[in-house]
Design an enzyme around this catalytic site. Sequence first.
Site, PDB file in Angstrom:
ATOM      1  N   ASP A   1      40.004  31.263  47.636  1.00 38.95           N
ATOM      2  CA  ASP A   1      40.636  30.710  48.830  1.00 38.95           C
ATOM      3  C   ASP A   1      41.992  31.382  49.101  1.00 38.95           C
ATOM      4  OD1 ASP A   1      40.388  28.408  50.749  1.00 38.95           O
ATOM      5  OD2 ASP A   1      42.313  27.883  49.853  1.00 38.95           O
TER       6      ASP A   1
ATOM      7  N   GLU B   1      35.224  41.025  32.301  1.00 34.46           N
ATOM      8  CA  GLU B   1      34.692  40.683  30.966  1.00 34.46           C
ATOM      9  C   GLU B   1      33.356  39.954  31.076  1.00 34.46           C
ATOM     10  OE1 GLU B   1      37.450  38.373  28.597  1.00 34.46           O
ATOM     11  OE2 GLU B   1      39.129  39.592  29.337  1.00 34.46           O
TER      12      GLU B   1
HETATM   13  C1  NOJ Z   1      40.755  28.107  53.609  1.00 33.61           C
HETATM   14  C2  NOJ Z   1      39.617  27.143  53.492  1.00 33.61           C
HETATM   15  O1  NOJ Z   1      38.432  27.792  53.885  1.00 33.61           O
HETATM   16  C3  NOJ Z   1      39.957  25.958  54.353  1.00 33.61           C
HETATM   17  O2  NOJ Z   1      38.881  25.090  54.511  1.00 33.61           O
HETATM   18  C4  NOJ Z   1      41.150  25.280  53.743  1.00 33.61           C
HETATM   19  O3  NOJ Z   1      41.552  24.226  54.586  1.00 33.61           O
HETATM   20  C5  NOJ Z   1      42.309  26.249  53.542  1.00 33.61           C
HETATM   21  N1  NOJ Z   1      41.913  27.517  53.015  1.00 33.61           N
HETATM   22  C6  NOJ Z   1      43.328  25.672  52.603  1.00 33.61           C
HETATM   23  O4  NOJ Z   1      42.808  25.674  51.305  1.00 33.61           O
END
Ligand code: NOJ
Length: 476
Positions: free
Chosen positions: A181, A227
């Site tokens: 993310d 790894e």
């Molecule tokens: C991107 C994620 O796809 C989204 O759903 C989220 O709200 C934000 N990052 C924050 O983590």
Amino acid sequence: MYQIYPRSFSEGTLVGISSRLDYLQWLGVDALWLSPIFLSPMADGGYDVADYCAIDPQFGTLADFDALLSEVHARGMRLLLDWVPNHTSDQHPWFRESRRDRVNAKADWYVWRDQPTNNWLASFPRGEKAWAFDEQRGQYYLRCFLKEQPDLNWDNPEVVAAMLDTLRFWLDRGVDGFRMDVVHLLGKDLNLNDPPICEERVWGHVPYNDQPTTHQHLRTIRSLLDEYSALAVGEVYLLDEQAMTTYHGAGDELHLCFNFRFLWAPFEADELRSRIARTIEVLRDGGAWPTWVLSNHDVPRHRQRYGGDELHARMAAIMLLTLPGTPFLYQGEELGLVDAKIAPADMIDPGGRDGCRAPIPWNEVARQREHPNSILAFYQRLLRLRRATPALHAAGIDNDSFRLFDGSPGLLAWERSDGDAHWFTYINPSDEPQVCSAAMQGATIVVCTDEALEGTMVGAEMPAGVAWVAHNSGTM
Ligand code: NOJ
């Protein structure tokens, strides 16, 4: 790759996902990516993690997870988890400790300041400052998303070590990789201000969240993944292909990056052609491999964005599944779903993204499976063709393997080659017939939005509003 948003896929549980693996195998996907399933207060649908090593009870148990993983593997598929390294939940024990005072063992695990040191804004609620005041500690903390999602301080080596441990936990259980993310946010220069919104700012890179230290962290993360031969797919939300591709490093950072500039392009041949050309150009120079994604849990579904009709959704499927690289499907796109209409009072997402997160209508899946002309059957045929055809799944992006035709305006076309096998994708979203290049004339149409044309030979002209995949020699 097939993205599952666990809350709305099947019963909202891991057991529910396990019960649909036969369907996913029939559809023909190779790997699954699950949006977060970790313990979470769900302020942001699980992207606010309170324990990276525990399954949220709403999804089931660790035993359910282990069972799912082994069933995925038994079918020859892979499983990716969603790792959220930029921020935790404010309910994570690390943050609860950190906010207690300025001297505790985790005092420096988040980004604390006496005053906001820059003008950054949070992603949501839109317009709010990215600095939230904490009464208990008497200081501001950085939160690029909700105030319930404090940003971790990746400059602190203890944080890096703790986050690597969370990866190890799942790698040791056998997961095949991670979608990461907002990874472009890990390194931060708090002295930089957010520049004013302008054209370059929107499509270019945002200097404050595209910092050199991020690359250092990605190299560390990559050596751990290596790894285990595990995969890293990054959500690098920079909307600029050149900036995006630097996140592959010299083959020592992310394996794959999402291409958001392509996702946001209108379904219009000339714009798509330039986005594809630019993507291939920068990735070819960097020796990296493309990804193609049109829908996910954060954006209106692409069928909706492209105007709502099924024809455009089918054309998009031909594009997505025959471009060179790794395509990502988002649950339900294979059914041609548009966003659900949700009354404001029923919305639960702080980012207003409920429409693309509605439950999968399994009765509709069953109905479409019965119909050989359904969009679901169309996706399945394309996936089957792709799997059976090295030119479509393995041929690379070097000049000999991939050729994007300049073509006439309004026509999007390319050729993929593997030895003697030549495959042509032609997409004509315009209202005008188009001239077919000499190279493809005589090729046999294999899959087409107009099924009556399948099995026929390509002539000098391509009708309006049609897309096809054709081949002219070699084996299928
Ligand atoms: C991107 C994620 O796809 C989204 O759903 C989220 O709200 C934000 N990052 C924050 O983590």
